[in-house]
Design an enzyme around this catalytic site. Structure first.
Site, PDB file in Angstrom:
ATOM      1  N   CYS B 433     111.798 -77.715  22.241  1.00 28.14           N
ATOM      2  CA  CYS B 433     111.829 -76.306  22.385  1.00 28.14           C
ATOM      3  C   CYS B 433     110.879 -75.607  21.492  1.00 28.14           C
ATOM      4  O   CYS B 433     111.199 -75.352  20.393  1.00 28.14           O
ATOM      5  CB  CYS B 433     113.126 -75.725  22.723  1.00 28.14           C
ATOM      6  SG  CYS B 433     113.166 -74.010  23.077  1.00 28.14           S
ATOM      7  N   CYS B 472     117.984 -70.457  19.372  1.00 32.25           N
ATOM      8  CA  CYS B 472     117.574 -69.275  19.186  1.00 32.25           C
ATOM      9  C   CYS B 472     118.246 -68.354  19.959  1.00 32.25           C
ATOM     10  O   CYS B 472     118.959 -68.600  20.916  1.00 32.25           O
ATOM     11  CB  CYS B 472     115.947 -69.253  19.520  1.00 32.25           C
ATOM     12  SG  CYS B 472     115.758 -68.984  21.536  1.00 32.25           S
TER      13      CYS B 472
END
Ligand code: SRM
Ligand SMILES: Cc1cc2nc3c(=O)[nH]c(=O)nc-3n(C[C@H](O)[C@H](O)[C@H](O)COP(=O)(O)OP(=O)(O)OC[C@H]3O[C@@H](n4cnc5c(N)ncnc54)[C@H](O)[C@@H]3O)c2cc1C
Ligand SMILES: Cc1cc2nc3c(=O)[nH]c(=O)nc-3n(C[C@H](O)[C@H](O)[C@H](O)COP(=O)(O)O)c2cc1C
Ligand code: SF4
Lengths: 585, 565
Positions: B433, B472
């Site tokens: 990612c 995140c």
């Protein structure tokens, strides 16, 4: 002393000169006259000779610049003695002029498989023509450059010698053949030539001349500059089958100045691993004391820093064979087509293992030849990188006789730690330079480490703001792992500076190489040629260069559509006009 | 509707893309790079494809003067999470031959492939399509994979809801022919007329859009986190309609108060025949009123928050030509999936298989990939992917159960899992990612080992707690709707959120802005001790924290940034 009335200087200057030189000895005055003549020559005014000087031509046929250097050195040394010798590239020399030459020196190397360098091809074919004019008037000398690990050692030099003699020309001194470490024998040949000239033709009142030695020539294989290794970075990906290093070396303080296309000579000590293998194969103790140039040292030290312990050459094999008379060795030495593959297959250690001999330490040392340097194309332009020179070094490893082998210099370089010193010198290659005119399009074909000089090329073209287009063909095994300097090429492509084509042999079922991509892009390639592009090839000499050469001829044939002969002539003309240059190894 | 402000760059790319074509075809054949052109990386998302690079070796590649190690993530849409054994086998094969050897079940009931290199993209997408799944609109500014509860006690309800998921998914799928042209070799299956995007228009939506259908009481699709949630109202085993929830969403940025998660608000009740019109109206209202200048403020939740839920209800009602009835009352009891065998009212058996963080691969201890392949080879029912990254082996006849059991056992699948682990999720995070700030999927398993020890110490061995971790603040594992939310901040550091509920009806609140493992374990040790001694009855951890005043409840998402302590 009073000066001639028609002196081209003012009375005041005459006065100063008289005052200055009045108290000098005759020797000093003689030296000063040379000094002043040298100053004049340096500004382009030759000293008016008191008698017409003996004229001669020094022809060079050189691919990577070695021969050119030798030729130019002879011409300039001759001038020092008052002979008017001109160094001329064979490519620029009309063969018809031979009939009027009286004194000719030929410095020529051998390339390909015993072939003349590109620039020598035309002159050579005209000399080979048996119907050509007789050359009874001609005195000549040949210096042949070569590499004794090739089957046809110094073949071109030998051929020139033979043909000149067959045409009735007379050798001034016997031909000298030089192996890779050519400097010493070349200098000896030069002295011999000059001695003979002095003896046979009184030199025209020879003023000794002081010549400024360009700083970069001050460092040689025998006297390299200790460059600081600033960066040693592997630039192949973690899954690559290859280990290629990007090195950055500081030349600060050397005053070495290079041009894109030049190489750096590297004379680095042998890796301990190979020294150990050699000692083991020879069954000798590294601490054994040997004599080297009148000094005592250990065998290990001598093998590490002073001897060539991987590459075999004919002289080494001859000396080794002299110790054993093994039939394999005599056979290899007797048959020139056997010799090259034999020398390539065997490193020194293989010789020692396959043909065991009880050599004592001193004999081993004497059989081996002095440590030779290796050339590496410079991958940076000074305008972009200041005084740090970039190299692209592939660590050589391979299997032979069931054992792992490594190359000496590339191993030492790949393992060298940043912060250390690497002995280097400039190995200029004036034959491999960017076109003078920045508007000329440039096509670069450089698979593998052959791409190194092209990084310097594009850096220079970028710095110049050159208007000519640039086109790179790169190839290697895998894009993901082996695309050397990928980030740089992509940046230049994005900036519109570079056309980029690649061939990765292991990224698909079929092997794909640069020559295939050239063919695919043949129409555009030909268009570029028609618009004046210069073609540069660098990298592998044994397979890539001939394949690329063939692909070039074929694409010309296809798109010119005037047959095979016209295509061959087209390519020949590219070479002649300096638009097809190669630096292959 | 029209806005004076400058459109975001993605809007420019969409406009110039000729219905999502861009220069993708050129990018695919450009063999000097493993990447596609920069603008195309935005467009490829609409085709279900994300350009990524191996972040573990990003710095190394830079030193090597090589471009980043690019590869692609491909997301295959699986409406409602339903897939046949044949489709499973096709996905399994592609994972092994074209991707990195693993399959990834997502938090939206879809498949993901990681590590697909550019030269294999086309073949992979073609392979997915051959299996009658697709990747179109799995990502991008369109309606994403439509989620639906994969399992229900009443089999008919599940089938009905699955059918509506399919209908809605189909209805909201982009019509562009670009997908077929580029990935299925020019075979243009659509006519030119279909090329116009009747729902989306040339620039699609301002931002991604997500919808789900849920069958109470199990909130296994986290219905209130969706842009559009249809809550099935089942009476006597029959679907009578939906409560419509709008404006849920998770994504935010650390400490940026203008960004916040929201839970959906109810528009009212509709009958099934109104579902298509209402869904389309929600989408087109967002299309026309969503913020196209600021992608951080473009989700439906902000559109509604800015203009008010009453305005939105009226606009949708007008567009759809419906009148919303008052919502029916519903109860949710849990979000996690059950484990092991479960029988429905028609006598079909379903095996709930726990897949840690959705990653299906083979390891020394457990051969999930091979095991499920072996199951797929004999299974005659279907596979149902869950919103918790797990999978149901569904529709098994009673006599087939031992066969499945044997296969699972032979592959080391189905061993004990704590209640905490079973209710946990982690997003993908590193190394693929591009937005990850901290480890997620690779780290959560060992963190749970450590927390499980604490749980055991406090006698909470099998207490289910919803724990979610993301790398995140985008919130791909819906961490703000968890009892314990851990949101990556930087290497080894996480923002800790506490006080969400077990059923998914209350957001959590920031408790510590940045903690490393040691501190985190200390905090949890203390709170779990309090919980063990102070809980009332079978009160849940999240509810306990709120009741005992450790965190104040978040009533509106924008409060989430206000630290609890
Ligand atoms: C795979 C998945 C997480 C997982 O572990 O399963 C996932 C993975 C990614 N999400 Fe997500 N999201 C996934 C569900 C979610 C969810 C949960 C949900 O949809 O129920 C959310 C929160 C809900 C929401 O949308 O608000 C979510 C909110 C985001 C966001 C923030 C959106 C926002 O409005 O702020 C981004 C970033 C963005 O869009 O800018 C994002 C972006 C991403 C990307 C594509 C990163 C990127 O843009 O480069 C991640 C790919 C990582 C990788 O290597 O695979 N993902 N993402 C989920 C795939 C779902 C699917 O099949 O479609
Ligand atoms: C003008 C020029 C420019 C060059 N530029 C570069 C450059 O930019 N980058 C670069 O990496 N190199 C370059 N080279 C090559 C470089 O000079 C060295 O030849 C190379 O690094 C190998 O040297 P070494 O000392 O490691 O190997 P050596 O110790 O010299 O070993 C070479 C010997 O190993 C044997 N051998 C080699 N390969 C095999 C094989 N496959 N099978 C069996 N035996 C084998 C042969 O006997 C050969 O003589 C260039 C050469 C020239 C002439
Ligand atoms: C690709 C290649 C092929 C060569 N082939 C031969 C050869 O067949 N015979 C030979 O004696 N030397 C051969 N050599 C060695 C060169 O003649 C030698 O390096 C010489 O010093 C080059 O001089 P130049 O720079 O003036 O061309 C070859 C060198 C290269 C790079
Ligand atoms: S939450 Fe962040 S780190 Fe995790 S997958 Fe989503 S975008 Fe990536």
């Amino acid at each position: 002393m009073s000066l001639p009335v028609q002196a081209p200087v003012s009375p005041e200057s005459q006065h100063e000169l008289t005052a200055l030189a009045g108290g000098w000895s005759a020797d000093q005055q003689l030296w000063a006259s040379g000094f002043l003549a040298g100053m004049a020559a340096a500004r382009g005014h030759a000293a008016p000779a008191s008698a017409p000087a003996l004229k001669g031509t020094v022809l060079f046929g050189s691919q990577s610049g070695n021969g050119q250097g030798v030729a130019e050195a002879l011409a300039s040394a001759g001038a020092d003695l008052g002979f008017e010798l001109r160094a001329v590239n064979m490519a620029d020399y009309a063969p018809a002029r031979l009939a009027r030459e009286e004194l000719l020196f030929v410095v020529v190397s051998t390339h390909g498989e015993g072939d003349p360098p590109d620039d020598a091809a035309d002159l050579w074919s005209s000399l080979a023509d048996p119907t050509g004019p007789r050359l009874e008037q001609l005195r000549y000398a040949v210096l042949a450059l070569g590499d004794s690990s090739y089957a046809h050692y110094c073949q071109t030099g030998r051929d020139f010698d033979e043909r000149l003699a067959a045409r009735g020309a007379q050798a001034l001194v016997p031909r000298v053949e030089c192996d890779l470490e050519y400097q010493e024998p070349a200098e000896a040949w030069r002295s011999q030539v000059l001695e003979t000239l002095k003896e046979e033709f009184a030199p025209a009142a020879a003023p000794p001349r002081l010549r400024a030695v360009p700083a970069s020539e001050a460092y040689t294989s025998a006297r390299p500059f200790p460059a600081l290794l600033e960066v040693n970075q592997k630039i192949t990906g973690r899954d690559s089958s290859k280990d290629v290093r990007h090195l950055e070396l500081s030349l600060d303080g050397s005053q070495i100045e290079w041009e894109p296309g030049d190489s750096l000579g590297v004379k680095i000590a042998n890796p301990a691993s190979i020294v150990d293998e050699v000692l083991e194969a020879a069954d000798l103790d590294g601490d054994a004391v040997v004599r080297l140039a009148d000094e005592e040292t250990s065998l290990r030290q001598a093998l590490t820093g002073e001897r060539e312990i991987t590459r075999l050459t004919r002289p080494v094999l001859e000396r080794f064979s002299g110790q054993t008379d093994h039939p394999d060795l005599t056979a290899a030495l007797a048959d020139s087509s056997e010799l090259a593959p034999f020398l390539f297959r065997h490193q020194v250690v293989d010789l020692l293992r396959e043909y065991p001999l009880a050599l004592d330490a001193q004999t081993l040392l004497d059989v081996l030849s002095p440590l030779a340097h290796r050339a590496y194309s410079i991958a940076s332009d000074a305008q972009a990188t200041g005084s740090s020179v970039h190299l692209t070094v592939a660590r050589l490893t391979y299997e032979q006789f069931g054992r792992a082998h490594a190359g000496a210099a590339s191993t030492s370089l790949a393992d060298a730690a940043a912060g250390g010193e690497i002995p280097v010198f400039l190995d200029p290659n004036p034959r491999f330079r960017l076109p003078e005119d920045p508007a000329t399009p440039v096509i670069m074909i450089g698979p593998g480490t052959g791409v190194a000089p092209f990084r310097a090329f594009v850096q220079r073209r970028e710095a110049q703001g050159a208007s000519g287009k640039n086109w790179l063909f790169f190839g290697d095994r895998q894009r993901h792992n082996d695309f050397l300097y990928q980030v740089d090429w992509l940046r230049w492509r994005k900036a519109g500076l570079l056309e980029l084509d690649v061939a990765f042999s292991r990224d698909q079922e079929d092997k794909r190489y640069v020559q295939h991509v050239m063919a695919e892009r043949g129409a555009e390639f030909y268009d570029w040629l028609e618009s004046g592009a210069a073609v540069y090839v660098c990298g592998d000499a044994s397979r890539m260069a001939p394949d690329v050469d063939q692909a070039l001829t074929q694409l010309v044939q296809k798109h010119q559509a005037r047959g095979a002969e016209a295509a061959a002539e087209y390519v020949q003309q590219l070479k002649r006009s300096g638009r097809y240059k190669r630096d292959v190894y | 509707m029209s806005d004076e402000r400058k459109l975001s760059d993605v809007e420019r790319i969409k406009t110039a893309s000729r219905n999502l074509r861009g220069t993708l075809e050129e990018s695919l054949t450009d063999d000097v790079t493993g990447a596609i052109a920069e603008d195309d990386t935005q467009l490829s998302k609409f085709h279900g494809i994300y350009q990524q690079d191996d972040r573990d070796i990003r710095a190394e590649r830079r030193r090597q003067k090589l471009e980043p190690a690019y590869s692609f993530m491909i997301r295959a849409r699986v409406p409602g999470g339903l897939c046949t054994p044949a489709q499973w086998l096709a996905m399994d094969r592609l994972a092994r031959t074209h991707a990195n050897g693993t399959l990834r079940l997502t938090t939206r009931q879809a498949f993901q492939f990681h590590g697909v290199i550019k030269s294999r993209l086309k073949a992979t997408v073609a392979g997915i399509n051959e299996a009658l799944l697709d990747t179109l609109a799995a990502c991008g500014d369109v309606n994403r994979n439509v989620m639906a509860s994969p399992i229900a006690a009443q089999a008919t309800a599940q089938r009905e809801v699955a059918r509506w998921a399919d209908v809605l998914s189909e209805h909201l799928t982009p019509q562009t022919g670009a997908y077929h042209e580029i990935w299925l070799d020019g075979a243009r299956l659509e006519t030119d007329a279909a090329e116009a995007e009747p729902i989306y228009g040339a620039t699609y939506l301002p931002r991604k859009f997500k919808m789900a259908l849920v069958i109470p009481p199990i909130n296994d699709v986290d219905i209130y986190t969706q842009d559009l949630g249809l809550i099935a109202i089942i009476e006597d085993g029959q679907l009578v309609g939906f409560n419509v929830s709008v404006g849920g969403g998770m994504g935010m940025a650390h400490g940026v108060r203008e960004t916040y998660p929201m839970l959906g608000q109810l528009l009212g009740f509709i009958t099934p025949d109104q579902a298509v019109a209402v869904s389309e109206a929600v989408v087109t209202t967002q299309r026309d009123f969503g913020d196209r200048s600021n992608r951080k403020h473009a989700r439906l939740k902000y559109t509604i928050d800015d203009r008010g839920i009453d305005w939105f209800r009226a606009e949708v009602a007008r567009r759809a030509g419906v009148t919303f009835a008052p919502p029916r009352s519903v109860t949710f009891t849990q979000r996690g999936d059950a484990r092991g065998w479960l029988e429905d009212d028609e006598g079909h058996w379903h095996y709930g298989l726990f897949v840690e963080n959705g990653r299906i691969g083979d390891t020394e201890h457990q051969q999930l990939l091979s095991g499920l392949r072996a199951v797929a080879e004999v299974h005659r029912g279907e596979f149902r992917l869950t919103g918790n990254q797990n999978v149901w082996i569904a529709g098994v006849a009673a006599d087939q159960r031992p066969v499945i059991d044997d296969i699972l056992k032979a592959h080391g699948i189905g061993t004990g899992v704590s209640g905490l682990r079973l209710n946990s999720m982690a997003c993908v995070g590193f190394p693929t990612c591009g937005l990850a700030m901290a480890e997620s999927e690779r780290y959560l398993p060992e963190l749970i080992d450590a927390i499980d020890e604490i749980m055991i110490r406090h006698g909470l061995d099998d207490e289910p707690i919803v724990l979610r971790m993301t790398g995140c603040p985008n919130g791909c594992a819906r961490p703000y709707a968890a009892e314990i939310g851990l949101v990556g901040k930087s290497d080894n550091h996480y923002a800790l959120f506490l006080g969400g509920d077990f059923e998914g009806q209350r957001l959590n609140r920031l408790y510590r802005a940045s903690v490393a493992e040691a501190e985190l374990l200390e905090i949890l040790d203390q709170l779990l001790r309090q919980f063990a001694s102070g809980r009332m009855g079978d009160e849940r951890f999240g509810d306990f924290l709120v009741r005992s005043g450790v965190v104040a409840p978040v009533l509106h998402g924008s409060e989430i940034h206000e630290e609890a302590a």
